[in-house]
Write a protein that holds these residues in place. Structure first.
Motif, PDB file in Angstrom:
ATOM      1  N   LYS A  74       0.807  -1.219   0.000  1.00 41.85           N
ATOM      2  CA  LYS A  74       0.000   0.000   0.000  1.00 41.85           C
ATOM      3  C   LYS A  74       0.844   1.275   0.000  1.00 41.85           C
ATOM      4  O   LYS A  74       0.294   2.369   0.021  1.00 41.85           O
ATOM      5  CB  LYS A  74      -0.922   0.010   1.229  1.00 41.85           C
ATOM      6  N   LYS A  75       2.190   1.101  -0.020  1.00 40.45           N
ATOM      7  CA  LYS A  75       3.115   2.245   0.053  1.00 40.45           C
ATOM      8  C   LYS A  75       2.910   3.058   1.335  1.00 40.45           C
ATOM      9  O   LYS A  75       2.875   4.285   1.317  1.00 40.45           O
ATOM     10  CB  LYS A  75       2.983   3.137  -1.192  1.00 40.45           C
ATOM     11  N   GLU A  76       2.776   2.322   2.419  1.00 36.78           N
ATOM     12  CA  GLU A  76       2.652   2.939   3.739  1.00 36.78           C
ATOM     13  C   GLU A  76       3.766   2.434   4.645  1.00 36.78           C
ATOM     14  O   GLU A  76       4.336   1.364   4.407  1.00 36.78           O
ATOM     15  CB  GLU A  76       1.302   2.586   4.383  1.00 36.78           C
ATOM     16  N   LYS A  77       4.052   3.209   5.666  1.00 38.31           N
ATOM     17  CA  LYS A  77       4.999   2.773   6.678  1.00 38.31           C
ATOM     18  C   LYS A  77       4.233   2.478   7.961  1.00 38.31           C
ATOM     19  O   LYS A  77       3.122   2.960   8.171  1.00 38.31           O
ATOM     20  CB  LYS A  77       6.056   3.853   6.915  1.00 38.31           C
ATOM     21  N   ALA A  78       4.829   1.675   8.815  1.00 43.20           N
ATOM     22  CA  ALA A  78       4.142   1.235  10.026  1.00 43.20           C
ATOM     23  C   ALA A  78       4.120   2.318  11.094  1.00 43.20           C
ATOM     24  O   ALA A  78       5.141   2.941  11.385  1.00 43.20           O
ATOM     25  CB  ALA A  78       4.813  -0.016  10.578  1.00 43.20           C
ATOM     26  N   LEU A  79       2.957   2.517  11.671  1.00 46.54           N
ATOM     27  CA  LEU A  79       2.831   3.354  12.858  1.00 46.54           C
ATOM     28  C   LEU A  79       2.798   2.409  14.056  1.00 46.54           C
ATOM     29  O   LEU A  79       1.841   1.666  14.247  1.00 46.54           O
ATOM     30  CB  LEU A  79       1.553   4.193  12.810  1.00 46.54           C
ATOM     31  N   VAL A  80       3.888   2.438  14.816  1.00 50.55           N
ATOM     32  CA  VAL A  80       4.023   1.570  15.984  1.00 50.55           C
ATOM     33  C   VAL A  80       3.748   2.417  17.230  1.00 50.55           C
ATOM     34  O   VAL A  80       4.415   3.431  17.441  1.00 50.55           O
ATOM     35  CB  VAL A  80       5.437   0.954  16.062  1.00 50.55           C
ATOM     36  N   GLY A  81       2.789   2.021  18.014  1.00 57.54           N
ATOM     37  CA  GLY A  81       2.421   2.804  19.190  1.00 57.54           C
ATOM     38  C   GLY A  81       2.760   2.098  20.484  1.00 57.54           C
ATOM     39  O   GLY A  81       2.397   0.935  20.672  1.00 57.54           O
ATOM     40  N   PHE A  82       3.491   2.794  21.357  1.00 52.69           N
ATOM     41  CA  PHE A  82       3.784   2.274  22.686  1.00 52.69           C
ATOM     42  C   PHE A  82       2.807   2.873  23.695  1.00 52.69           C
ATOM     43  O   PHE A  82       2.604   4.094  23.728  1.00 52.69           O
ATOM     44  CB  PHE A  82       5.215   2.638  23.109  1.00 52.69           C
ATOM     45  N   LEU A  83       2.206   2.032  24.514  1.00 53.42           N
ATOM     46  CA  LEU A  83       1.350   2.472  25.626  1.00 53.42           C
ATOM     47  C   LEU A  83       1.713   1.651  26.846  1.00 53.42           C
ATOM     48  O   LEU A  83       1.868   0.427  26.745  1.00 53.42           O
ATOM     49  CB  LEU A  83      -0.132   2.241  25.317  1.00 53.42           C
ATOM     50  N   THR A  84       1.852   2.304  27.992  1.00 51.90           N
ATOM     51  CA  THR A  84       2.037   1.571  29.238  1.00 51.90           C
ATOM     52  C   THR A  84       0.707   0.925  29.611  1.00 51.90           C
ATOM     53  O   THR A  84      -0.295   1.620  29.811  1.00 51.90           O
ATOM     54  CB  THR A  84       2.501   2.510  30.368  1.00 51.90           C
ATOM     55  N   ALA A  85       0.684  -0.388  29.686  1.00 45.11           N
ATOM     56  CA  ALA A  85      -0.555  -1.100  30.026  1.00 45.11           C
ATOM     57  C   ALA A  85      -1.006  -0.722  31.423  1.00 45.11           C
ATOM     58  O   ALA A  85      -0.215  -0.684  32.362  1.00 45.11           O
ATOM     59  CB  ALA A  85      -0.326  -2.607  29.927  1.00 45.11           C
ATOM     60  N   GLY A  86      -2.293  -0.418  31.556  1.00 41.29           N
ATOM     61  CA  GLY A  86      -2.844  -0.088  32.860  1.00 41.29           C
ATOM     62  C   GLY A  86      -2.788   1.373  33.228  1.00 41.29           C
ATOM     63  O   GLY A  86      -3.129   1.756  34.347  1.00 41.29           O
ATOM     64  N   ASP A  87      -2.368   2.222  32.291  1.00 36.18           N
ATOM     65  CA  ASP A  87      -2.319   3.658  32.545  1.00 36.18           C
ATOM     66  C   ASP A  87      -3.510   4.323  31.836  1.00 36.18           C
ATOM     67  O   ASP A  87      -3.641   4.176  30.622  1.00 36.18           O
ATOM     68  CB  ASP A  87      -1.014   4.243  32.014  1.00 36.18           C
ATOM     69  N   PRO A  88      -4.371   5.032  32.524  1.00 33.33           N
ATOM     70  CA  PRO A  88      -4.320   5.385  33.953  1.00 33.33           C
ATOM     71  C   PRO A  88      -4.918   4.310  34.862  1.00 33.33           C
ATOM     72  O   PRO A  88      -4.730   4.355  36.071  1.00 33.33           O
ATOM     73  CB  PRO A  88      -5.145   6.673  34.008  1.00 33.33           C
ATOM     74  N   ASP A  89      -5.650   3.358  34.304  1.00 37.11           N
ATOM     75  CA  ASP A  89      -6.164   2.194  35.031  1.00 37.11           C
ATOM     76  C   ASP A  89      -6.463   1.141  33.977  1.00 37.11           C
ATOM     77  O   ASP A  89      -6.501   1.422  32.780  1.00 37.11           O
ATOM     78  CB  ASP A  89      -7.410   2.538  35.858  1.00 37.11           C
ATOM     79  N   LEU A  90      -6.663  -0.092  34.402  1.00 39.35           N
ATOM     80  CA  LEU A  90      -6.804  -1.191  33.443  1.00 39.35           C
ATOM     81  C   LEU A  90      -7.983  -1.013  32.490  1.00 39.35           C
ATOM     82  O   LEU A  90      -7.856  -1.220  31.284  1.00 39.35           O
ATOM     83  CB  LEU A  90      -6.938  -2.523  34.184  1.00 39.35           C
ATOM     84  N   SER A  91      -9.130  -0.620  33.010  1.00 37.77           N
ATOM     85  CA  SER A  91     -10.328  -0.479  32.187  1.00 37.77           C
ATOM     86  C   SER A  91     -10.170   0.625  31.146  1.00 37.77           C
ATOM     87  O   SER A  91     -10.440   0.416  29.945  1.00 37.77           O
ATOM     88  CB  SER A  91     -11.537  -0.196  33.078  1.00 37.77           C
ATOM     89  N   THR A  92      -9.713   1.790  31.587  1.00 37.72           N
ATOM     90  CA  THR A  92      -9.519   2.909  30.651  1.00 37.72           C
ATOM     91  C   THR A  92      -8.426   2.592  29.653  1.00 37.72           C
ATOM     92  O   THR A  92      -8.526   2.912  28.463  1.00 37.72           O
ATOM     93  CB  THR A  92      -9.164   4.199  31.427  1.00 37.72           C
ATOM     94  N   SER A  93      -7.361   1.945  30.126  1.00 35.06           N
ATOM     95  CA  SER A  93      -6.245   1.572  29.249  1.00 35.06           C
ATOM     96  C   SER A  93      -6.718   0.648  28.127  1.00 35.06           C
ATOM     97  O   SER A  93      -6.366   0.826  26.963  1.00 35.06           O
ATOM     98  CB  SER A  93      -5.157   0.880  30.069  1.00 35.06           C
ATOM     99  N   LEU A  94      -7.552  -0.324  28.474  1.00 35.36           N
ATOM    100  CA  LEU A  94      -8.080  -1.246  27.467  1.00 35.36           C
ATOM    101  C   LEU A  94      -8.914  -0.503  26.437  1.00 35.36           C
ATOM    102  O   LEU A  94      -8.797  -0.753  25.225  1.00 35.36           O
ATOM    103  CB  LEU A  94      -8.913  -2.331  28.147  1.00 35.36           C
ATOM    104  N   ASP A  95      -9.719   0.442  26.879  1.00 32.95           N
ATOM    105  CA  ASP A  95     -10.557   1.236  25.979  1.00 32.95           C
ATOM    106  C   ASP A  95      -9.691   2.109  25.073  1.00 32.95           C
ATOM    107  O   ASP A  95      -9.910   2.185  23.856  1.00 32.95           O
ATOM    108  CB  ASP A  95     -11.506   2.098  26.801  1.00 32.95           C
TER     109      ASP A  95
END
Length: 267
Positions: free
Chosen positions: A14-35
């Motif tokens: 597709k002539k695209e480059k990868a967008l790799v996203g880092f997120l600390t799991a559980g920040d600010p809490d597990l439920s919000t982090s999952l969302d």
């Protein structure tokens, strides 16, 4: 074919480059982090680096240090993050890399970590502080598993002979090229230095190369994506979480930022 290879092959077509996203799991809490993570993946994230919070993240700057502290304060641990990975896998199909320091893995059990990570649907791991000479402690448990990658890190100061040694030891997935000396989130991105190191890497490996550290604007993304296979953004995402932590619309704010960054990876 594993998810990482499928993703990079599809992006190349597709002539695209990868967008790799880092997120600390559980920040600010597990439920919000999952969302947050779910909405970011649906908004266009290509690869997810799911950060395992650690009390002494020496390679990370203040922003990610604080995100780890918030997560740990909520009682988030590796077992909870593996459960989160399993939940994510039910709704998203992008590669998931477990980003960690070695201490949490040792405490959990090295072989157990591999077995549980695979069972949860993770596609690999990146262990920031585990050098080449000791990495067999982990990789020996999945020598015949081509679907679980050990992501290798290269620095702007890594010489070619050292690269050859590192990339000779069961390389898979993609290469994470650190853009500069220092910690995550620090200023001073110099694309000319990154490009020079990229050219050397291309001489010793044909794996995709993703560049991280110091990438925070769509302009940065476009600049690095012009010659790399992907860009890694972490501190900029965590800074956005920190600045909007009490807002109910935080997941949609994060998703919108993903869309802005993703546009800059399309050529």
């Amino acid at each position: 074919m594993n998810r990482i290879k499928k993703k990079f092959d599809a992006l190349k077509e597709k002539k695209e480059k990868a967008l790799v996203g880092f997120l600390t799991a559980g920040d600010p809490d597990l439920s919000t982090s999952l969302d947050i993570i779910t909405q970011m993946c649906k908004a266009g994230l290509d690869v997810l680096e799911l950060g395992i919070p650690f009390s002494d993240p020496t390679a990370d700057g203040p922003v990610i240090q604080r995100s780890s502290a918030r997560s740990l304060k909520k009682g988030v641990n590796l077992s909870e993050i593996l459960k989160m990975t399993k939940k994510l896998r039910k709704t998203i199909d992008i590669p998931i890399i477990l980003f960690t320091y070695y201490n949490p893995v040792i405490a959990f059990g090295v072989e157990k970590f591999y077995m549980e990570a695979r069972k949860a649907g993770a596609d690999g791991t990146l262990v920031v502080d585990l050098p080449l000479e000791e990495s067999d402690e982990m990789t020996k448990f999945w020598d015949n598993d081509d679907d679980f990658s050990f992501i290798r890190l290269l620095a702007p100061t890594t010489p070619k002979d050292r690269m050859e040694k590192i990339l000779k030891e069961r390389p898979s997935g993609f290469i994470y090229l650190v853009s500069k000396t220092g910690v995550t989130g620090s200023d001073g991105l110099k694309s000319s230095i990154v490009l020079k190191q990229m050219k050397t890497i291309r001489q010793v490996s044909d794996l995709p190369v993703c560049v991280g550290f110091g990438i925070s604007t769509p302009k940065d993304v476009s600049q690095i994506a012009s010659f790399a296979d992907g860009v890694v953004i972490g501190s900029a995402f965590e800074r956005l979480i920190e600045g909007n932590i009490n807002k109910s619309e935080l997941p949609s704010i994060m998703a919108q930022k993903v869309k802005e960054y993703k546009k800059a990876t399309i050529f």
